[in-house]
Scaffold this active site. Structure first.
Site, PDB file in Angstrom:
ATOM      1  CE1 TYR A   1      11.419   4.941  18.123  1.00  0.00           C
ATOM      2  CE2 TYR A   1      10.214   6.809  17.252  1.00  0.00           C
ATOM      3  CZ  TYR A   1      10.867   6.272  17.977  1.00  0.00           C
ATOM      4  OH  TYR A   1      11.066   6.737  19.351  1.00  0.00           O
TER       5      TYR A   1
ATOM      6  CG  ASP B   1       7.830  13.328  30.064  1.00  0.00           C
ATOM      7  OD1 ASP B   1       7.660  14.444  29.407  1.00  0.00           O
ATOM      8  OD2 ASP B   1       8.044  12.007  29.278  1.00  0.00           O
TER       9      ASP B   1
ATOM     10  CE1 TYR C   1       9.369   6.648  23.474  1.00  0.00           C
ATOM     11  CE2 TYR C   1       8.536   9.194  23.325  1.00  0.00           C
ATOM     12  CZ  TYR C   1       9.486   8.245  22.880  1.00  0.00           C
ATOM     13  OH  TYR C   1      10.190   8.602  22.238  1.00  0.00           O
TER      14      TYR C   1
ATOM     15  CE  LYS D   1       7.117  15.381  21.847  1.00  0.00           C
ATOM     16  NZ  LYS D   1       7.507  14.799  20.537  1.00  0.00           N
TER      17      LYS D   1
END
Length: 424
Positions: free
Chosen positions: A17, A245, A144, A274
């Site tokens: 980003y 999620d 997200y 992760k």
């Protein structure tokens, strides 16, 4: 790193980003150990980010190093098509053991976004195999779920980082995010938007996807467990799949091994990533029930249509297996609870600051939400000057440190936030 390397990086290498014409400074890290990152000039920074939720045991951990070294002596990679290996079976045994007996079929992929892609494709193939045309999903506003196209299609289209792709993505449904906070009194009215949508569109919906309890990149919002319980009940009532999620929240970050356990429910599909490997290498897992797996397998294709090149990578699986064993054998519940208590004690006073909207804490997550967006490069410089690594985004200054952090190290992080927030 030499100055030439840093200049080369700024000119040629994209970071997450960031702009190539006006890149945010990238700080040169030459090694990491425990909860400290060492800069090229020898300065050490206490890491408050756990490398975006992943490094739960700290850096350069001897147990995980040993697991990697031992696996490298055997093989670093082997294709998973028509082949299996001990690291994959050992890891999957543990994943089934620590999640839920109903989640017994596992797809090993190579990133969190791909885990979500797999979950969405599982849902679509499941309904296709049942002869039902269900092609859309329900997701939460401010949600997200990753950066690939399927994952982006269930990220908030207006308030997320993916609004630029509006019009290229599949059209899904979005409902108001839960308005009832984790510690607030439960208000059933927060369910009304979802209930209203389901009464009109349920027959089109393949699955509802949620980040259990904590919405991450969409605002670090922490919502009431009763919301997730009610979503499970609605999914059962309308015969819709529920995807959890847990890529960010899994493996103890919220105080439960998995955040969905706050609601005592079982999702139909569970996405993990992760912290799965303790931050060593990329790996993800998508777990589902035998019923869903069998239904997909009896469908038109006769199999699940997905297969990444690095699926079930032996090196990643070996490290993940060791990482889960390390977690299970550690007093992680106490570590996370101690972090939570300290974050509450040291961050909650910032609620009185004029420029602060809210302070939220759950498990090893601490969030200071400002009223206005922060200047990330400027705050980054200030934090580095304070000897800490904290990377804000939007209006949020937040912490999610490795679980092994000591109380004095955590205080250094919270004091740096306090000092900078007061200056803003």
């Amino acid at each position: 790193m030499k100055l030439d390397d840093i200049n080369f990086d700024a000119k040629h290498i994209w970071h997450p980003y960031t702009s190539m014409t006006k890149p945010i400074p990238a700080y040169p890290i030459v090694r990491a150990s425990g909860v400290e990152l060492e800069l090229a000039d020898g300065r050490k920074l206490i890491d408050g980010m756990a490398s975006w939720w992943a490094v739960i045991h700290g850096y350069n951990h001897p147990v995980l190093n040993q697991a990697a070294t031992q696996q490298l002596k055997k093989m670093s990679h082997i294709m998973f098509g028509g082949i299996t290996h001990p690291s994959a079976t050992a890891l999957c045994r543990q994943l089934i053991d620590i999640t839920d007996d109903k989640l017994e079929c596992i797809f090993l992929a190579d990133s969190g976004s791909v885990a979500v892609e797999v979950a969405l494709k599982m849902s679509l193939q499941y309904w296709q195999a049942r002869g039902e045309a269900r092609h859309q999903f329900i997701a939460l506003q401010r949600g997200y779920h990753g950066d690939t196209f399927g994952a982006m299609s269930v990220c908030d289209p207006e308030n997320s980082m993916h609004s630029l792709y509006h019009g290229y993505l599949p059209k899904n449904f979005f409902v108001q995010a839960p308005q009832c906070g984790f510690y607030q009194q439960w208000q059933a009215a927060t369910l009304l938007p979802l209930q209203k949508l389901l009464t009109k569109k349920a027959e089109k919906i393949a699955a509802i996807i949620v980040e259990p309890i904590v919405q991450g990149a969409g605002g670090m919002r922490i919502y009431h467990p009763n919301y997730l319980t009610a979503v499970r009940e609605l999914c059962d009532h309308y015969n819709i799949l529920l995807i959890a999620d847990e890529i960010a929240t899994g493996f103890g970050r919220t105080g439960k091994l998995f955040a969905y356990q706050y609601s005592a429910i079982t999702p139909d599909i569970l996405c993990l990533g992760k912290a799965l490997t303790g931050g060593y290498v990329t790996l993800s897992a998508t777990l589902t029930s035998r019923h869903i797996a069998d239904t997909i397998s009896k469908g038109k294709a006769g199999c699940f249509m997905h297969g990444p090149t690095f699926m079930g990578n032996p090196l990643a699986c070996a490290i993940a297996d060791a990482n889960i064993t390390l977690l299970r054998n550690s007093p992680w519940q106490k570590w996370v609870k101690d972090i939570e208590t300290q974050l509450m004690d040291e961050l909650f006073p910032l609620r009185d600051q004029e420029k602060v909207t809210d302070v939220r804490v759950l498990g090893a997550i601490g969030v200071v939400e400002m009223k206005n967006s922060v200047n990330v490069p400027e705050l980054q410089r200030n934090f580095v000057a304070e000897g800490v690594w904290i990377r804000p985004f939007g209006k949020l200054i937040y912490l999610m440190p490795p679980y092994i952090i000591t109380a004095p190290q955590l205080t250094k992080l919270t004091q740096a936030i306090k000092k900078i927030v007061i200056k803003l």
